[in-house]
Design a protein around this motif. Structure first.
Motif, mmCIF file in Angstrom:
data_model
loop_
_atom_site.group_PDB
_atom_site.id
_atom_site.type_symbol
_atom_site.label_atom_id
_atom_site.label_comp_id
_atom_site.label_asym_id
_atom_site.label_seq_id
_atom_site.Cartn_x
_atom_site.Cartn_y
_atom_site.Cartn_z
ATOM 1 N N ASP A 221 -14.482 26.762 -44.209
ATOM 2 C CA ASP A 221 -13.818 27.702 -43.285
ATOM 3 C C ASP A 221 -12.601 28.348 -43.940
ATOM 4 O O ASP A 221 -12.089 29.355 -43.442
ATOM 5 C CB ASP A 221 -13.326 26.982 -42.018
ATOM 6 C CG ASP A 221 -14.453 26.279 -41.274
ATOM 7 O OD1 ASP A 221 -15.626 26.605 -41.523
ATOM 8 O OD2 ASP A 221 -14.158 25.399 -40.442
ATOM 9 N N MET B 30 -8.481 20.536 -29.995
ATOM 10 C CA MET B 30 -9.386 19.716 -30.804
ATOM 11 C C MET B 30 -10.234 20.703 -31.593
ATOM 12 O O MET B 30 -10.866 21.588 -30.993
ATOM 13 C CB MET B 30 -10.245 18.896 -29.841
ATOM 14 C CG MET B 30 -11.170 17.896 -30.468
ATOM 15 S SD MET B 30 -11.976 16.927 -29.133
ATOM 16 C CE MET B 30 -12.728 15.641 -30.132
ATOM 17 N N GLN B 31 -10.229 20.593 -32.911
ATOM 18 C CA GLN B 31 -10.960 21.595 -33.689
ATOM 19 C C GLN B 31 -11.721 20.952 -34.828
ATOM 20 O O GLN B 31 -11.169 20.198 -35.616
ATOM 21 C CB GLN B 31 -9.976 22.655 -34.211
ATOM 22 C CG GLN B 31 -10.673 23.844 -34.840
ATOM 23 C CD GLN B 31 -9.741 25.022 -35.085
ATOM 24 O OE1 GLN B 31 -8.572 24.995 -34.696
ATOM 25 N NE2 GLN B 31 -10.249 26.052 -35.725
ATOM 26 N N GLY B 32 -13.003 21.246 -34.864
ATOM 27 C CA GLY B 32 -13.827 20.812 -35.980
ATOM 28 C C GLY B 32 -13.717 21.819 -37.111
ATOM 29 O O GLY B 32 -13.485 22.994 -36.875
ATOM 30 N N PHE B 33 -13.885 21.348 -38.325
ATOM 31 C CA PHE B 33 -13.767 22.280 -39.457
ATOM 32 C C PHE B 33 -14.476 21.689 -40.663
ATOM 33 O O PHE B 33 -14.752 20.487 -40.721
ATOM 34 C CB PHE B 33 -12.291 22.541 -39.800
ATOM 35 C CG PHE B 33 -11.662 21.398 -40.566
ATOM 36 C CD1 PHE B 33 -11.307 20.236 -39.909
ATOM 37 C CD2 PHE B 33 -11.487 21.468 -41.948
ATOM 38 C CE1 PHE B 33 -10.754 19.163 -40.600
ATOM 39 C CE2 PHE B 33 -10.934 20.403 -42.648
ATOM 40 C CZ PHE B 33 -10.568 19.247 -41.976
ATOM 41 N N ALA C 13 -17.251 12.219 -38.715
ATOM 42 C CA ALA C 13 -17.622 11.295 -37.644
ATOM 43 C C ALA C 13 -18.538 10.237 -38.240
ATOM 44 O O ALA C 13 -19.654 10.026 -37.789
ATOM 45 C CB ALA C 13 -18.286 12.051 -36.499
ATOM 46 N N VAL D 265 -10.754 17.576 -36.431
ATOM 47 C CA VAL D 265 -11.991 16.795 -36.489
ATOM 48 C C VAL D 265 -12.702 17.084 -37.802
ATOM 49 O O VAL D 265 -13.324 18.137 -37.984
ATOM 50 C CB VAL D 265 -12.912 17.099 -35.300
ATOM 51 C CG1 VAL D 265 -14.063 16.101 -35.264
ATOM 52 C CG2 VAL D 265 -12.141 17.045 -33.983
ATOM 53 N N GLN E 97 -17.711 15.203 -31.278
ATOM 54 C CA GLN E 97 -17.154 15.450 -32.611
ATOM 55 C C GLN E 97 -18.131 16.125 -33.575
ATOM 56 O O GLN E 97 -17.774 17.073 -34.287
ATOM 57 C CB GLN E 97 -16.631 14.154 -33.244
ATOM 58 C CG GLN E 97 -15.321 13.656 -32.653
ATOM 59 C CD GLN E 97 -15.506 12.646 -31.538
ATOM 60 O OE1 GLN E 97 -16.555 12.618 -30.878
ATOM 61 N NE2 GLN E 97 -14.507 11.809 -31.308
ATOM 62 N N THR E 98 -19.364 15.635 -33.635
ATOM 63 C CA THR E 98 -20.306 16.179 -34.620
ATOM 64 C C THR E 98 -20.591 17.662 -34.347
ATOM 65 O O THR E 98 -20.664 18.470 -35.281
ATOM 66 C CB THR E 98 -21.602 15.357 -34.609
ATOM 67 O OG1 THR E 98 -21.254 13.992 -34.811
ATOM 68 C CG2 THR E 98 -22.520 15.777 -35.738
ATOM 69 N N SER F 101 -17.724 24.247 -36.643
ATOM 70 C CA SER F 101 -16.303 24.620 -36.748
ATOM 71 C C SER F 101 -15.784 25.175 -35.421
ATOM 72 O O SER F 101 -15.251 26.290 -35.347
ATOM 73 C CB SER F 101 -16.075 25.634 -37.865
ATOM 74 O OG SER F 101 -16.385 25.063 -39.118
ATOM 75 N N VAL F 102 -15.965 24.378 -34.396
ATOM 76 C CA VAL F 102 -15.635 24.815 -33.031
ATOM 77 C C VAL F 102 -14.219 24.388 -32.648
ATOM 78 O O VAL F 102 -13.778 23.295 -32.994
ATOM 79 C CB VAL F 102 -16.638 24.211 -32.026
ATOM 80 C CG1 VAL F 102 -16.202 24.469 -30.581
ATOM 81 C CG2 VAL F 102 -18.033 24.765 -32.273
ATOM 82 N N LEU G 160 -18.527 19.759 -32.976
ATOM 83 C CA LEU G 160 -17.338 20.532 -33.367
ATOM 84 C C LEU G 160 -17.301 20.735 -34.881
ATOM 85 O O LEU G 160 -16.949 21.812 -35.361
ATOM 86 C CB LEU G 160 -16.055 19.830 -32.907
ATOM 87 C CG LEU G 160 -15.879 19.598 -31.403
ATOM 88 C CD1 LEU G 160 -14.472 19.068 -31.105
ATOM 89 C CD2 LEU G 160 -16.122 20.858 -30.599
ATOM 90 N N ILE G 161 -17.662 19.694 -35.633
ATOM 91 C CA ILE G 161 -17.625 19.806 -37.098
ATOM 92 C C ILE G 161 -18.710 20.761 -37.596
ATOM 93 O O ILE G 161 -18.447 21.649 -38.406
ATOM 94 C CB ILE G 161 -17.817 18.429 -37.760
ATOM 95 C CG1 ILE G 161 -16.691 17.468 -37.379
ATOM 96 C CG2 ILE G 161 -17.886 18.587 -39.290
ATOM 97 C CD1 ILE G 161 -16.976 16.019 -37.758
#
Lengths: 335, 335
Positions: free
Chosen positions: B279, B272-275, B246, B243, A262-263, A269-270, A265-266
């Protein structure tokens, strides 16, 4: 009387499948009725995803039942037709799997064009393998010209196609595979820009960083596990991870544990997306046409490892997890 | 002479920040020059992401430097203007953080409209908090009417807005939070369909399954860790995970280890996407307008926990990790 040889799931494996997983049986063939065809199997495909179907858990395809034939992609020749859609001698593709004959309803199989390429390619680069590469890379990874694409399991059936499509799209392509021979193939035959041997690497994270001086924009993941952990530390802002397979985990006896994602991805911004080719069922024609065109134009190469003999199917399947093969692994069924 | 009180990063924390992390200093205020304004701070925001900036690692915002003011969202009143864009008495929003006065260049801050809502909302539901909820849910989660949306950290500043927007969009909304009081608030005040107390749950995975009889289509993740592991086992085919945070991992002294996610993503074709809200920098106006409209129409409620007194800012920040607050946590700076 013609005998149908079949390979059934005898026992659900824990860890790596072994001889006890499989059972060979012989039955009489079933004569086709109206609307049916009798197929003699020519080639069967062995694929890592079949390991997943051997456990009794919900997934994108239903699990195999005990004493079921191990289904999967197969090519055969029609030896008797009671359908007006097929003639004797037609070559057809289906999911009839590990058996030497199959009596199919006419809508279970489709005829393939022998003139485009050798028929075995319909189980590989022109089949589910190539389509998996095509949609997973282009629809999820979306590589832009000049971006860096990293592929794990790069010399495998799917990975080797992914890398070539990424090159067609103008990306810098870095493969990760497990032998120097594979990596030589990736660089010399398929024109990958770099290839990393994860087995001999003493610091994979660093070796990926060196091979990707501008970071990783797209990661096409066939393997999961520690190799992917190392790629994840090298991702760029707005990177895309196309999650196709996790072969490192398929034979684990315990839970697949590692750094939570998770970290990462954040912070970057993946986007990370799992898929199977079935998600693109309504666009298979588009993919097939593109792949056939590139193949005919000489822009795509492929390698096949063809094992001879029906009785060798289980061993061929187990070879997938040894990482010995380059490209697509098939079994040619003896006459 | 007016004194500017500042809170600096004294030491990079390992684990939970403590008193040694922060240093209080007093300096003289800097008189504004042409094109500048002097701002007296009214409210400062304390946010979990600030913990990430306290370590020296690349992320979506640069790390704080030692002896830097702890920057972050803040609201203030202009007490002296040398800019033709601002007048004395204007209320402005900026990132000047934990200091009682700030001399800003005119383009570093923007004026807020006092008539729409109480000014504190510009640090919360009408500010980055609300925008984070808006874009993370609608652009990544994309809930459809009748789908099930699960939110962790559901009673927090972002989570409580996410759930309300999901309700506006016609979804079934299930919150996960850490006290019965929070869950009562989610159900009774914000009309969540279900709320789960992860602290008293003896089997979170099962409790989520019960609260989501049709599975989970969208998961808005503020917390990571074991709570998210439990949600992941309940995802539907084609689920989307947005996401956002965390918080369970921010104060870990060791690596955040858990089940790797790849197989789940493949089996269910999950995205699953971090942001971060940055963005969506070019679409903030769209989000602000939608949030303001819903707020004015009474479709969005918000809760603020306002701590009084500049000297209490570090304690308020540490409270975030105790999980005691509902909604947005702010500090009102004394005159």
């Amino acid at each position: 009387m013609t005998i149908n040889k079949k390979i059934l799931l005898a026992k659900r494996p824990k860890g790596l499948p072994d001889k006890d997983t499989f059972k060979f049986v012989e039955t009489e063939i079933i004569k086709p009725e109206k609307g049916e065809v009798l197929i003699r199997t020519l080639y069967v495909s062995v694929d890592p995803y079949m390991r997943g179907r051997m456990i009794d858990a919900p997934s994108y395809v239903p699990p195999y039942q005990l004493d079921d034939v191990l289904g999967g992609g197969a090519l055969g020749e029609i030896v008797e037709s009671k359908s007006d859609q097929f003639e004797q001698g037609d070559i057809v593709l289906g999911s009839f799997g590990w058996q030497s004959y199959y009596t199919a309803k006419q809508d279970e199989v489709r005829k393939v064009d022998k003139d485009i390429a050798p028929i075995s390619t319909y189980l590989g680069i022109l089949g589910m393998t190539g389509l998996t590469a095509y949609f997973g890379l282009l629809d999820i990874g979306k590589p832009k010209e000049g971006e860096t694409v990293v592929i794990s399991g790069a010399a495998g059936a799917v990975g080797s196609v992914v890398g070539q499509i990424a090159k067609i799209k103008g990306a810098r392509v870095v493969g990760i595979a497990g032998t120097d021979e594979k990596n030589q193939y990736l660089k010399e035959e398929l024109h990958f820009d770099e290839a990393i041997n994860y087995k001999t690497s003493t610091n994979l994270q660093e070796d990926i960083a060196k091979a990707c001086p501008n970071g990783v924009d797209v990661y096409f993941d066939n393997v999961g596990g520690e190799i992917s952990d190392a790629v994840h530390t090298n991702l760029n802002k707005y990177a895309r991870i196309s999650v196709c397979g996790a072969i490192s985990s398929y034979n684990l006896k315990e839970e697949d544990i590692g750094p939570r994602i998770q970290t990462t991805l954040i912070k970057k911004s993946v986007l990370m997306q799992g898929f199977t080719v079935g998600d693109f069922a309504n666009r298979l024609a588009e993919g097939s046409e593109a792949l056939a065109k590139w193949l005919q134009d000489g822009k795509l190469k492929y390698e096949e490892t063809i094992i001879d003999g029906f009785d060798n199917i289980p061993d061929a399947f187990l070879d997938l997890f040894e990482g010995n093969n380059i490209g697509k692994l098939l079994v040619k069924v003896d006459k």
